[in-house]
Design an enzyme around this catalytic site. Structure first.
Site, mmCIF file in Angstrom:
data_model
loop_
_atom_site.group_PDB
_atom_site.id
_atom_site.type_symbol
_atom_site.label_atom_id
_atom_site.label_comp_id
_atom_site.label_asym_id
_atom_site.label_seq_id
_atom_site.Cartn_x
_atom_site.Cartn_y
_atom_site.Cartn_z
ATOM 1 N N ARG A 124 49.476 38.070 55.773
ATOM 2 C CA ARG A 124 49.447 36.602 55.690
ATOM 3 C C ARG A 124 50.820 36.118 55.249
ATOM 4 O O ARG A 124 51.320 36.537 54.209
ATOM 5 C CB ARG A 124 48.366 36.164 54.698
ATOM 6 C CG ARG A 124 48.356 34.693 54.435
ATOM 7 C CD ARG A 124 47.159 34.238 53.608
ATOM 8 N NE ARG A 124 47.327 32.829 53.361
ATOM 9 C CZ ARG A 124 47.619 32.289 52.179
ATOM 10 N NH1 ARG A 124 47.694 33.034 51.104
ATOM 11 N NH2 ARG A 124 47.828 31.008 52.061
ATOM 12 N N HIS B 31 52.947 26.119 53.034
ATOM 13 C CA HIS B 31 52.883 26.742 51.699
ATOM 14 C C HIS B 31 53.963 26.070 50.844
ATOM 15 O O HIS B 31 54.944 26.711 50.453
ATOM 16 C CB HIS B 31 53.069 28.251 51.812
ATOM 17 C CG HIS B 31 52.640 29.024 50.594
ATOM 18 N ND1 HIS B 31 51.716 30.051 50.645
ATOM 19 C CD2 HIS B 31 53.017 28.946 49.300
ATOM 20 C CE1 HIS B 31 51.553 30.561 49.437
ATOM 21 N NE2 HIS B 31 52.339 29.912 48.594
ATOM 22 N N GLU C 226 46.566 26.086 49.077
ATOM 23 C CA GLU C 226 46.360 25.590 47.708
ATOM 24 C C GLU C 226 46.737 24.119 47.517
ATOM 25 O O GLU C 226 47.663 23.798 46.754
ATOM 26 C CB GLU C 226 47.141 26.454 46.708
ATOM 27 C CG GLU C 226 46.745 27.914 46.715
ATOM 28 C CD GLU C 226 47.452 28.731 45.637
ATOM 29 O OE1 GLU C 226 48.351 28.202 44.964
ATOM 30 O OE2 GLU C 226 47.109 29.908 45.487
ATOM 31 N N ASN D 207 41.960 31.937 47.156
ATOM 32 C CA ASN D 207 42.918 32.625 46.288
ATOM 33 C C ASN D 207 42.317 32.659 44.895
ATOM 34 O O ASN D 207 41.961 31.615 44.343
ATOM 35 C CB ASN D 207 44.255 31.868 46.248
ATOM 36 C CG ASN D 207 44.925 31.822 47.606
ATOM 37 O OD1 ASN D 207 44.498 32.484 48.549
ATOM 38 N ND2 ASN D 207 45.976 31.027 47.716
ATOM 39 N N TYR E 115 42.718 34.245 40.937
ATOM 40 C CA TYR E 115 43.533 34.942 39.940
ATOM 41 C C TYR E 115 42.835 35.081 38.597
ATOM 42 O O TYR E 115 42.956 36.103 37.935
ATOM 43 C CB TYR E 115 44.871 34.207 39.737
ATOM 44 C CG TYR E 115 45.775 34.356 40.929
ATOM 45 C CD1 TYR E 115 46.620 35.448 41.042
ATOM 46 C CD2 TYR E 115 45.751 33.431 41.972
ATOM 47 C CE1 TYR E 115 47.435 35.611 42.149
ATOM 48 C CE2 TYR E 115 46.560 33.581 43.080
ATOM 49 C CZ TYR E 115 47.396 34.673 43.164
ATOM 50 O OH TYR E 115 48.197 34.852 44.270
ATOM 51 N N GLU F 56 44.475 35.556 48.578
ATOM 52 C CA GLU F 56 45.430 35.980 47.549
ATOM 53 C C GLU F 56 44.647 36.490 46.356
ATOM 54 O O GLU F 56 43.635 35.893 45.970
ATOM 55 C CB GLU F 56 46.317 34.826 47.051
ATOM 56 C CG GLU F 56 47.356 34.341 48.018
ATOM 57 C CD GLU F 56 48.229 33.225 47.433
ATOM 58 O OE1 GLU F 56 48.379 33.135 46.199
ATOM 59 O OE2 GLU F 56 48.738 32.436 48.244
HETATM 60 O O1 IFM Z 1 53.118 32.810 43.960
HETATM 61 C C1 IFM Z 1 51.975 32.024 44.040
HETATM 62 C C2 IFM Z 1 51.687 31.652 45.484
HETATM 63 O O2 IFM Z 1 52.759 31.008 46.071
HETATM 64 C C3 IFM Z 1 50.481 30.763 45.564
HETATM 65 N N1 IFM Z 1 49.369 31.312 44.847
HETATM 66 C C4 IFM Z 1 49.583 31.812 43.512
HETATM 67 C C5 IFM Z 1 50.773 32.744 43.495
HETATM 68 C C6 IFM Z 1 51.008 33.268 42.063
HETATM 69 O O3 IFM Z 1 51.272 32.209 41.200
#
Ligand code: IFM
Length: 454
Positions: A78, A122, A167, A292, A294, A352
């Site tokens: 990606r 992005h 995002e 995404n 985290y 992500e």
């Molecule tokens: O680096 C970023 C990415 O550009 C978008 N999602 C989160 C990642 C980590 O912060």
């Protein structure tokens, strides 16, 4: 764990990057500047005033990087396209040399059996469009659809997975509400409008794709499950506000045709009335959703915290990454199941997932990163758990293929599976990359054997 319950043979195993974070040479071959080029060149905006001028020099080294993907066994990649490489002014004449770079990249990927997933936006809006108001200008939806159409015409014969936006929450929260990301505005009146035009732009690109595209198009959002710190009414309401702002703000309009009611309370006088016709338009059917993931947030009510009146309760006993994000794999299972139950059974990708950790210098040719390896393993197990509970999860993309430019943090945070020595541009597989290669080779089997090494 029986073999049939692991990941299927057609599961996409990828890694993700974005243009400004890895390419370098942002003005090469006729490209125009983006808002990130200008922001990074404004003193004081980025850690140590670092910029994406060189980054990972992927613009010149893309063939070698594709070879590394192949060596890892990735079957998908990606990446994002820099709008201002293709259209230096954001609209108007096409810069063939900029477009050619992405054609060459896609061809290199396909030659190596790696399926491209292409993100159109992005975060690197052409600076020329920002001068016209950027995402605050209602015309931005048309600019974006026109740009998207150029890419569809050039690459839909080779790219089968298209993403409109990456995002939108971060674009709005960082770029228009808190000002820590480009274009650096801090204005509660701007934020809901930018969000609305981003959603209109997304919809306009999807509509353009339906007219001429032959494959699949979706949206990528970053999601973070919110859990109340206590069961008090104040904390429960704060959790709803945080969830509305972060998770439902972008998904409810796209899938349900309305904004979450909490947003009007959060933004107060700054929340406009949006036309019903816009909300009907935003609700374009999608082929997939990218998520995404985290971390999570444990939430308490905090009347002093602008504008949400929400504070994060740090979970001190848990592991935290270099960005102080709590490592919480269960949140991935929870959020995947929440999306499936609230928005329906459309195909999902984890587009992500990854962690920034300090990778201490080691003997040449080695980078052992046990925390990242463990993060990867535990999140893949969490993804598998969601699949076993019926979530239609079709692929996983680690963030990131390479260490890269982490926006306002510059090069201080390393997310890569592959270590980049920024002085020499030498790439070195980290232990997490080798582990991921084993996961891919075994369709996930290694997650449950001693080979996981944890
Ligand atoms: O680096 C970023 C990415 O550009 C978008 N999602 C989160 C990642 C980590 O912060």
């Amino acid at each position: 764990m029986s073999a049939h319950s692991l990941f299927p043979a057609d599961f996409l195993w990828g890694a993700a990057t974005s243009a400004y974070q890895i390419e370098g040479s942002p003005l090469a071959d006729g490209a125009g500047p983006s808002i990130w080029h200008e922001f990074a060149h404004t003193p004081g905006r980025v850690h140590h005033n670092e910029t994406g001028d060189v980054a990972c020099d992927h613009y010149h080294r893309y063939r070698d990087d594709v070879a590394l993907m192949r060596e890892l066994g990735l079957n998908a990649y990606r990446f994002s396209v820099s709008w201002s490489r293709v259209l230096p002014q954001g609209r108007g004449p096409v810069n063939r040399r900029g477009l050619n770079f992405y054609e060459r990249l896609v061809d290199a990927l396909l030659e190596q059996g790696v399926q491209p997933m292409l993100t159109l936006y992005h975060w690197d809006l052409p600076a020329a469009l920002d001068r016209l108001g950027g995402w605050l200008n209602p015309d931005s939806a048309h600019w974006f659809a026109d740009y998207a159409r150029i890419l569809f015409r050039a690459l839909d014969d080779r790219v089968k997975l298209w993403v409109t936006l990456n995002e939108p929450w971060v674009v709005v929260d960082g770029g228009y509400l808190h000002g820590v990301l480009a274009p650096g505005q801090r204005n509660p009146y701007a934020a809901p409008i930018a969000a609305h035009h981003l959603l209109r732009a997304h919809a306009a690109a999807v509509q353009a794709y339906r007219a001429e595209g032959r494959h699949q198009i979706g949206l990528v959002v970053n999601l973070e499950p919110k859990y109340p710190a206590t069961e008090t009414v104040e904390d429960l309401n704060a959790t709803m506000r945080a969830d509305a702002d972060f998770n439902r703000h972008y998904l409810d309009p796209v899938f349900l045709g309305s904004y979450p009611p909490e947003l009007a309370d959060i933004f107060g006088a700054a929340w406009p009335t949006f036309p019903d016709a816009d909300l009907d338009f935003i609700r374009q059917p999608l082929d997939f959703l990218g998520i995404n993931y985290y971390s999570r947030q444990v939430v308490r009510h905090d009347p002093g915290a602008w504008p949400l009146a929400v504070a994060k309760v740090r979970q001190d006993r848990q592991t935290h990454t270099g960005l102080d994000w709590e490592v919480y794999p269960q949140g991935l299972t929870d959020i995947l199941q929440w999306v499936a139950s609230r928005y329906g059974a459309l195909p999902l990708y984890i587009t992500e997932n990854g962690a920034a950790f300090y990778d201490p210098p080691q003997a040449e040719g080695e980078v052992d990163d046990p925390l990242r390896r463990r993060y990867l393993r535990d999140h893949l197990c969490a993804a598998l758990a969601a699949r076993q509970n019926g979530v239609n999860l079709r692929g996983y993309f680690a963030w990131s293929l390479l260490d890269n430019f982490e926006w306002a943090y510059g090069y201080s945070q390393r997310f890569g599976l592959i270590h980049v020595d920024y002085a020499t541009q030498q790439r070195t597989f980290k232990a997490s990359a080798r582990f991921y290669a084993e996961v891919i080779r075994s369709h996930g089997g290694v997650l449950f054997t001693d080979g996981a090494g944890m």
